[in-house]
Design a protein around this motif. Structure first.
Motif, mmCIF file in Angstrom:
data_model
loop_
_atom_site.group_PDB
_atom_site.id
_atom_site.type_symbol
_atom_site.label_atom_id
_atom_site.label_comp_id
_atom_site.label_asym_id
_atom_site.label_seq_id
_atom_site.Cartn_x
_atom_site.Cartn_y
_atom_site.Cartn_z
ATOM 1 N N ASN A 161 18.809 28.457 38.016
ATOM 2 C CA ASN A 161 19.439 28.075 36.764
ATOM 3 C C ASN A 161 19.550 29.263 35.816
ATOM 4 O O ASN A 161 18.727 30.186 35.854
ATOM 5 C CB ASN A 161 18.639 26.972 36.076
ATOM 6 N N SER A 162 20.531 29.225 34.948
ATOM 7 C CA SER A 162 20.702 30.300 33.961
ATOM 8 C C SER A 162 19.485 30.412 33.052
ATOM 9 O O SER A 162 19.128 31.504 32.601
ATOM 10 C CB SER A 162 21.970 30.061 33.131
ATOM 11 N N GLU A 163 18.817 29.274 32.798
ATOM 12 C CA GLU A 163 17.613 29.307 31.962
ATOM 13 C C GLU A 163 16.503 30.138 32.608
ATOM 14 O O GLU A 163 15.723 30.791 31.913
ATOM 15 C CB GLU A 163 17.115 27.880 31.705
ATOM 16 N N SER A 164 16.456 30.113 33.936
ATOM 17 C CA SER A 164 15.448 30.908 34.633
ATOM 18 C C SER A 164 15.725 32.399 34.471
ATOM 19 O O SER A 164 14.802 33.207 34.330
ATOM 20 C CB SER A 164 15.404 30.535 36.118
ATOM 21 N N ILE A 165 17.000 32.788 34.491
ATOM 22 C CA ILE A 165 17.344 34.198 34.293
ATOM 23 C C ILE A 165 16.968 34.630 32.879
ATOM 24 O O ILE A 165 16.411 35.716 32.666
ATOM 25 C CB ILE A 165 18.843 34.438 34.558
ATOM 26 N N LEU A 166 17.245 33.784 31.901
ATOM 27 C CA LEU A 166 16.872 34.105 30.515
ATOM 28 C C LEU A 166 15.360 34.256 30.384
ATOM 29 O O LEU A 166 14.877 35.135 29.663
ATOM 30 C CB LEU A 166 17.380 33.015 29.571
ATOM 31 N N ARG A 167 14.614 33.407 31.089
ATOM 32 C CA ARG A 167 13.149 33.517 31.029
ATOM 33 C C ARG A 167 12.676 34.822 31.658
ATOM 34 O O ARG A 167 11.733 35.446 31.169
ATOM 35 C CB ARG A 167 12.507 32.313 31.733
ATOM 36 N N MET A 168 13.329 35.240 32.742
ATOM 37 C CA MET A 168 12.979 36.514 33.373
ATOM 38 C C MET A 168 13.074 37.663 32.380
ATOM 39 O O MET A 168 12.268 38.594 32.409
ATOM 40 C CB MET A 168 13.931 36.830 34.535
ATOM 41 N N GLU A 169 14.058 37.607 31.522
ATOM 42 C CA GLU A 169 14.422 38.759 30.700
ATOM 43 C C GLU A 169 13.593 38.915 29.439
ATOM 44 O O GLU A 169 13.735 39.917 28.729
ATOM 45 C CB GLU A 169 15.908 38.661 30.325
ATOM 46 N N ALA A 170 12.728 37.958 29.144
ATOM 47 C CA ALA A 170 11.989 38.006 27.877
ATOM 48 C C ALA A 170 10.487 37.964 28.107
ATOM 49 O O ALA A 170 9.989 37.049 28.770
ATOM 50 C CB ALA A 170 12.406 36.831 26.992
ATOM 51 N N PRO A 171 9.747 38.938 27.589
ATOM 52 C CA PRO A 171 8.283 38.845 27.656
ATOM 53 C C PRO A 171 7.798 37.683 26.798
ATOM 54 O O PRO A 171 8.394 37.373 25.765
ATOM 55 C CB PRO A 171 7.821 40.189 27.096
ATOM 56 N N GLU A 172 6.727 37.047 27.241
ATOM 57 C CA GLU A 172 6.264 35.852 26.528
ATOM 58 C C GLU A 172 4.752 35.800 26.353
ATOM 59 O O GLU A 172 4.260 35.241 25.374
ATOM 60 C CB GLU A 172 6.736 34.601 27.281
ATOM 61 N N GLN A 205 25.247 41.794 39.980
ATOM 62 C CA GLN A 205 26.257 40.773 39.703
ATOM 63 C C GLN A 205 25.625 39.391 39.556
ATOM 64 O O GLN A 205 26.010 38.612 38.676
ATOM 65 C CB GLN A 205 27.300 40.755 40.827
ATOM 66 N N PHE A 206 24.669 39.095 40.417
ATOM 67 C CA PHE A 206 23.963 37.813 40.374
ATOM 68 C C PHE A 206 23.274 37.614 39.012
ATOM 69 O O PHE A 206 23.334 36.527 38.425
ATOM 70 C CB PHE A 206 22.945 37.788 41.513
ATOM 71 N N LEU A 207 22.641 38.643 38.505
ATOM 72 C CA LEU A 207 21.945 38.539 37.223
ATOM 73 C C LEU A 207 22.942 38.473 36.062
ATOM 74 O O LEU A 207 22.723 37.740 35.094
ATOM 75 C CB LEU A 207 20.994 39.715 37.059
ATOM 76 N N LEU A 208 24.040 39.211 36.157
ATOM 77 C CA LEU A 208 25.078 39.124 35.123
ATOM 78 C C LEU A 208 25.730 37.742 35.116
ATOM 79 O O LEU A 208 26.116 37.240 34.056
ATOM 80 C CB LEU A 208 26.147 40.192 35.365
ATOM 81 N N ARG A 209 25.829 37.124 36.295
ATOM 82 C CA ARG A 209 26.440 35.799 36.404
ATOM 83 C C ARG A 209 25.422 34.687 36.190
ATOM 84 O O ARG A 209 25.686 33.524 36.476
ATOM 85 C CB ARG A 209 27.107 35.651 37.779
ATOM 86 N N ARG A 210 24.262 35.072 35.685
ATOM 87 C CA ARG A 210 23.224 34.110 35.297
ATOM 88 C C ARG A 210 22.782 33.240 36.456
ATOM 89 O O ARG A 210 22.717 32.013 36.355
ATOM 90 C CB ARG A 210 23.700 33.237 34.135
ATOM 91 N N GLY A 211 22.468 33.891 37.613
ATOM 92 C CA GLY A 211 21.893 33.181 38.743
ATOM 93 C C GLY A 211 22.884 32.636 39.745
ATOM 94 O O GLY A 211 22.511 31.854 40.623
ATOM 95 N N LYS A 212 24.130 33.098 39.662
ATOM 96 C CA LYS A 212 25.170 32.583 40.550
ATOM 97 C C LYS A 212 25.598 33.650 41.541
ATOM 98 O O LYS A 212 25.852 34.795 41.172
ATOM 99 C CB LYS A 212 26.377 32.132 39.729
ATOM 100 N N ALA A 213 25.653 33.301 42.831
ATOM 101 C CA ALA A 213 26.150 34.174 43.883
ATOM 102 C C ALA A 213 27.364 33.497 44.509
ATOM 103 O O ALA A 213 27.228 32.413 45.082
ATOM 104 C CB ALA A 213 25.073 34.410 44.942
ATOM 105 N N GLU A 214 28.545 34.134 44.363
ATOM 106 C CA GLU A 214 29.802 33.494 44.773
ATOM 107 C C GLU A 214 29.908 32.154 44.040
ATOM 108 O O GLU A 214 29.869 32.114 42.838
ATOM 109 C CB GLU A 214 29.863 33.343 46.296
ATOM 110 N N ASP A 215 29.978 31.041 44.790
ATOM 111 C CA ASP A 215 30.095 29.731 44.143
ATOM 112 C C ASP A 215 28.776 28.975 44.089
ATOM 113 O O ASP A 215 28.721 27.817 43.646
ATOM 114 C CB ASP A 215 31.129 28.865 44.887
ATOM 115 N N ALA A 216 27.693 29.618 44.537
ATOM 116 C CA ALA A 216 26.402 28.930 44.621
ATOM 117 C C ALA A 216 25.497 29.341 43.452
ATOM 118 O O ALA A 216 25.297 30.535 43.211
ATOM 119 C CB ALA A 216 25.721 29.257 45.939
ATOM 120 N N GLN A 217 24.984 28.359 42.734
ATOM 121 C CA GLN A 217 24.016 28.606 41.663
ATOM 122 C C GLN A 217 22.628 28.604 42.301
ATOM 123 O O GLN A 217 22.035 27.551 42.534
ATOM 124 C CB GLN A 217 24.125 27.522 40.577
#
Length: 381
Positions: free
Chosen positions: A294-305, A279-291
């Motif tokens: 950042n969502s940009e960090s999740i996007l970076r996780m998901e892509a080889p570079e 759920q945390f990863l689907l919500r782009r780094g958010k757990a309940e009301d706490a971020q």
């Protein structure tokens, strides 16, 4: 138009071929697996897989539209006591542990406390490693998370900790077992899985935060996500909930060997707790009301570079401790894990807002894990 007469033998062959095709089609239809439409059908199908593959138990969680659709167990957490697997049963989840190492370093980078593109020797000169291309192609921290440093996997004697205390210092591990920490080709060219490299990334957490890596991960991610018992150390809390590990057929207990490279593979977690990670990863780094990141960090996780393939446009593969692949036309992300007596997997699909967790208390059958993953994905779709 003149009618062409075919010999009787040819007509007989043609008829036989038609019957054979029809028979084959009917058999194929019978052999094709049914697609479970209800949770009860899914659970029954999963139970049949466990029975066929001689796996005692499985913990499963399904996430749909960002919410937990179902979390529970199939089979037994312990054969002797007949203890059933539940949503709260803890499993050793192996390399799924690496996910939190990456999240921790991304968090520290957001805070300006570390730079993932810094040279490893500048940040931790005390780590012994060899790279004959260091002047032009240095090992960078990001290479540890993408397995592109060129390091090898573990030495055989580096796998199990048979004589030192559980929390044997990570730096001492790297000083004792140096052979894997040799770049076999220029860093940042190709991906080759390396548990020691990821454990070095875990040591970086300790150096930057001045806390044990597991304490930082527990305080920064596990507990804020609501993972109440999940932890790297073997504690009284998770000991009581841990499934018994099995190997072989018929299943035999495989024990609980300590490992040296704890950041890379010693997390204990339940299917319900890992559903919170999904759920945390689907919500782009958010757990309940706490971020938490950042969502940009999740996007970076998901892509080889950093590999040559990624630099030339490949978007699927291994990002920062995160696999990306296509299954049934859907892009999925996640990680697998395996350690003595346990194999595991979690996947999530950001575009569909789905995800699942499958944890087994037997390392006897990779086929069982693949079959349960397929059933979960098929059911969610």
């Amino acid at each position: 138009m003149r009618r062409v007469e075919l010999p009787a033998a040819i007509w007989l062959l043609a008829a036989a071929a038609i019957l054979l095709i029809a028979s084959s089609s009917t058999a194929q239809q019978k052999a094709e697996p049914q697609h479970p439409k209800t949770l009860q059908e899914l659970q029954q199908a999963m139970k049949e897989v466990l029975n066929k593959e001689h796996v005692p138990g499985a913990g499963v969680a399904l996430v749909a539209n960002g919410a937990v659709l179902w979390c529970g167990g199939i089979g037994e957490a312990d054969i002797t006591t007949k203890r059933p697997v539940s949503c709260d049963t803890e499993f050793r989840v192996g390399s799924i542990s690496k996910t939190f190492v990456a999240l921790a370093l991304l968090k520290l980078q957001e805070e300006g406390r570390i730079n993932l593109y810094a040279r490893l020797q500048d940040v931790v000169p005390e780590i012994p490693f060899r790279n004959r291309w260091e002047a032009m192609r240095p090992v960078r921290i990001v290479h540890l998370l993408e397995h592109t440093a060129g390091f090898d996997d573990m030495e055989p004697s580096e796998v199990y900790n048979l004589r030192d205390r559980y929390d044997f210092p990570l730096l001492d591990v790297f000083k004792r077992f140096k052979e894997p920490q040799t770049a076999r080709w220029p860093p940042g060219t190709r991906m080759s899985y390396s548990n020691p490299g990821n454990a070095i990334a875990g040591y970086l957490i300790e150096k930057v935060t001045r806390k044990p890596f597991d304490q930082y991960i527990r305080e920064t991610f596990l507990r804020p996500m609501g993972m109440e018992h999940a932890d790297y150390p073997f504690t009284d809390a998770n000991r009581a909930l841990l499934a018994t590990a099995y190997e072989g057929n018929p299943p035999k207990p495989s024990g609980y060997p300590f490992i040296y490279l704890r950041p890379a593979g010693d997390l204990k977690a339940s299917p319900g707790e890992l559903a919170k990670l999904v759920q945390f990863l689907l919500r782009r780094g958010k757990a309940e009301d706490a971020q938490l990141v950042n969502s940009e960090s999740i996007l970076r996780m998901e892509a080889p570079e950093t590999s040559l393939a990624a630099k030339n446009g490949l978007r699927l593969g291994y990002g920062l401790c995160n696999y990306a692949s296509v299954e049934g036309g859907v892009v999925t992300h996640g990680h697998d894990g395996g350690t003595d007596g346990f194999i595991s997997s979690y996947r999530y699909m950001p575009e569909q807002n789905w995800g699942y967790v499958v944890l087994l208390n037997s390392d006897n059958s990779q086929q069982a894990l693949e079959s349960l993953n397929h059933l979960a994905s098929d059911f969610l779709s």
